[in-house]
Design a protein around this motif. Structure first.
Motif, PDB file in Angstrom:
ATOM      1  N   ARG A   1       0.836  -1.206   0.000  1.00  0.00           N
ATOM      2  CA  ARG A   1       0.000   0.000   0.000  1.00  0.00           C
ATOM      3  C   ARG A   1       0.876   1.264   0.000  1.00  0.00           C
ATOM      4  NH1 ARG A   1      -5.163   0.109   1.054  1.00  0.00           N
ATOM      5  NH2 ARG A   1      -5.107  -1.879   2.140  1.00  0.00           N
ATOM      6  N   THR A   2       1.949   1.253   0.767  1.00  0.00           N
ATOM      7  CA  THR A   2       2.863   2.391   0.821  1.00  0.00           C
ATOM      8  C   THR A   2       3.533   2.619  -0.532  1.00  0.00           C
ATOM      9  OG1 THR A   2       3.255   2.052   3.165  1.00  0.00           O
ATOM     10  CG2 THR A   2       4.907   3.322   1.971  1.00  0.00           C
ATOM     11  N   ALA A   3       3.962   1.535  -1.181  1.00  0.00           N
ATOM     12  CA  ALA A   3       4.599   1.653  -2.498  1.00  0.00           C
ATOM     13  C   ALA A   3       3.632   2.249  -3.519  1.00  0.00           C
ATOM     14  CB  ALA A   3       5.087   0.282  -2.970  1.00  0.00           C
ATOM     15  N   VAL A   4       2.374   1.842  -3.443  1.00  0.00           N
ATOM     16  CA  VAL A   4       1.375   2.363  -4.378  1.00  0.00           C
ATOM     17  C   VAL A   4       1.101   3.836  -4.086  1.00  0.00           C
ATOM     18  CG1 VAL A   4      -1.008   2.160  -5.174  1.00  0.00           C
ATOM     19  CG2 VAL A   4       0.316   0.099  -4.686  1.00  0.00           C
ATOM     20  N   ALA A   5       0.903   4.168  -2.820  1.00  0.00           N
ATOM     21  CA  ALA A   5       0.577   5.544  -2.436  1.00  0.00           C
ATOM     22  C   ALA A   5       1.690   6.519  -2.828  1.00  0.00           C
ATOM     23  CB  ALA A   5       0.300   5.618  -0.942  1.00  0.00           C
ATOM     24  N   ARG A   6       2.946   6.068  -2.742  1.00  0.00           N
ATOM     25  CA  ARG A   6       4.068   6.933  -3.114  1.00  0.00           C
ATOM     26  C   ARG A   6       4.054   7.280  -4.595  1.00  0.00           C
ATOM     27  NH1 ARG A   6       9.025   3.919  -1.278  1.00  0.00           N
ATOM     28  NH2 ARG A   6       7.560   2.874   0.029  1.00  0.00           N
ATOM     29  N   ALA A   7       3.634   6.337  -5.425  1.00  0.00           N
ATOM     30  CA  ALA A   7       3.668   6.545  -6.875  1.00  0.00           C
ATOM     31  C   ALA A   7       2.362   7.106  -7.438  1.00  0.00           C
ATOM     32  CB  ALA A   7       3.994   5.224  -7.569  1.00  0.00           C
ATOM     33  N   ALA A   8       1.285   7.035  -6.665  1.00  0.00           N
ATOM     34  CA  ALA A   8      -0.033   7.468  -7.148  1.00  0.00           C
ATOM     35  C   ALA A   8      -0.147   8.992  -7.135  1.00  0.00           C
ATOM     36  CB  ALA A   8      -1.121   6.853  -6.276  1.00  0.00           C
ATOM     37  N   PRO A   9      -1.039   9.525  -7.961  1.00  0.00           N
ATOM     38  CA  PRO A   9      -1.273  10.982  -7.936  1.00  0.00           C
ATOM     39  C   PRO A   9      -1.857  11.417  -6.591  1.00  0.00           C
ATOM     40  CG  PRO A   9      -2.315   9.960  -9.860  1.00  0.00           C
ATOM     41  CD  PRO A   9      -1.825   8.868  -8.985  1.00  0.00           C
ATOM     42  N   ALA A  10      -1.691  12.677  -6.266  1.00  0.00           N
ATOM     43  CA  ALA A  10      -2.228  13.213  -5.012  1.00  0.00           C
ATOM     44  C   ALA A  10      -3.741  13.033  -4.971  1.00  0.00           C
ATOM     45  CB  ALA A  10      -1.875  14.686  -4.889  1.00  0.00           C
ATOM     46  N   GLY A  11      -4.242  12.625  -3.819  1.00  0.00           N
ATOM     47  CA  GLY A  11      -5.679  12.453  -3.636  1.00  0.00           C
ATOM     48  C   GLY A  11      -6.219  11.129  -4.127  1.00  0.00           C
ATOM     49  N   ALA A  12      -5.365  10.237  -4.561  1.00  0.00           N
ATOM     50  CA  ALA A  12      -5.819   8.944  -5.085  1.00  0.00           C
ATOM     51  C   ALA A  12      -6.225   8.016  -3.953  1.00  0.00           C
ATOM     52  CB  ALA A  12      -4.711   8.294  -5.912  1.00  0.00           C
ATOM     53  N   ARG A  13      -7.224   7.177  -4.237  1.00  0.00           N
ATOM     54  CA  ARG A  13      -7.610   6.117  -3.302  1.00  0.00           C
ATOM     55  C   ARG A  13      -6.882   4.848  -3.718  1.00  0.00           C
ATOM     56  NH1 ARG A  13     -13.996   6.135  -3.106  1.00  0.00           N
ATOM     57  NH2 ARG A  13     -13.527   5.511  -5.224  1.00  0.00           N
ATOM     58  N   VAL A  14      -6.302   4.182  -2.738  1.00  0.00           N
ATOM     59  CA  VAL A  14      -5.497   2.992  -2.993  1.00  0.00           C
ATOM     60  C   VAL A  14      -6.178   1.791  -2.344  1.00  0.00           C
ATOM     61  CG1 VAL A  14      -3.275   1.893  -2.513  1.00  0.00           C
ATOM     62  CG2 VAL A  14      -3.364   4.323  -3.093  1.00  0.00           C
ATOM     63  N   GLY A  15      -6.240   0.706  -3.069  1.00  0.00           N
ATOM     64  CA  GLY A  15      -6.796  -0.530  -2.535  1.00  0.00           C
ATOM     65  C   GLY A  15      -5.848  -1.691  -2.804  1.00  0.00           C
ATOM     66  N   VAL A  16      -5.642  -2.516  -1.789  1.00  0.00           N
ATOM     67  CA  VAL A  16      -4.807  -3.713  -1.934  1.00  0.00           C
ATOM     68  C   VAL A  16      -5.561  -4.868  -1.294  1.00  0.00           C
ATOM     69  CG1 VAL A  16      -2.603  -4.818  -1.372  1.00  0.00           C
ATOM     70  CG2 VAL A  16      -2.678  -2.357  -1.839  1.00  0.00           C
ATOM     71  N   ARG A  17      -5.818  -5.909  -2.076  1.00  0.00           N
ATOM     72  CA  ARG A  17      -6.485  -7.104  -1.557  1.00  0.00           C
ATOM     73  C   ARG A  17      -5.622  -8.318  -1.863  1.00  0.00           C
ATOM     74  NH1 ARG A  17     -12.212  -6.601  -4.273  1.00  0.00           N
ATOM     75  NH2 ARG A  17     -10.802  -6.097  -5.940  1.00  0.00           N
ATOM     76  N   ARG A  18      -5.184  -8.976  -0.813  1.00  0.00           N
ATOM     77  CA  ARG A  18      -4.355 -10.167  -0.987  1.00  0.00           C
ATOM     78  C   ARG A  18      -5.227 -11.393  -0.794  1.00  0.00           C
ATOM     79  NH1 ARG A  18       1.263  -9.930   1.345  1.00  0.00           N
ATOM     80  NH2 ARG A  18       1.701  -9.283  -0.767  1.00  0.00           N
ATOM     81  N   GLY A  19      -5.218 -12.260  -1.783  1.00  0.00           N
ATOM     82  CA  GLY A  19      -5.928 -13.521  -1.718  1.00  0.00           C
ATOM     83  C   GLY A  19      -4.937 -14.660  -1.614  1.00  0.00           C
TER      84      GLY A  19
END
Length: 107
Positions: A49-67
């Motif tokens: 989630r941290t890796a995604v949030a760092r690269a995502a545009p400002a204000g983006a919603r991040v979702g991570v689901r591990r199956g």
């Protein structure tokens, strides 16, 4: 001539908005790929989630689901239109899947 200038300003604003939308879409795609790579390495969900949030545009919603078999990474962001254009915001989405490493815990 006086009518042409506001029209030119409006067209320029919408063109710049188009560039901002394209840039945000590329950033979303890069962010989910970064998250998928982190998940493929077997990193824990908070690290992904941290890796995604760092690269995502400002204000983006991040979702991570591990199956059990895959980890799904999602990013969603709204890009506001110029106020003068009167257009609604565009919502951009990107997702990626990574195979969950053997031995990595489920959700």
């Amino acid at each position: 001539m006086a009518v042409a200038l506001p029209g030119l300003v409006l067209v320029t604003a919408i063109a710049l908005w188009g560039v901002a939308v394209a840039s945000a879409q590329v950033a979303c795609a890069d962010a989910v790929r970064a998250g998928a790579r982190a998940a493929a390495r077997g990193e824990p969900v908070p690290a992904v989630r941290t890796a995604v949030a760092r690269a995502a545009p400002a204000g983006a919603r991040v979702g991570v689901r591990r199956g059990v078999e895959t980890t799904r990474v999602e990013v969603e962001v709204a890009v506001e239109a110029p106020a003068a254009g009167g257009l609604p915001a565009i919502t951009l989405r990107a997702h990626a899947l990574a195979v969950t490493e053997p031995g990595v815990g489920g959700p």
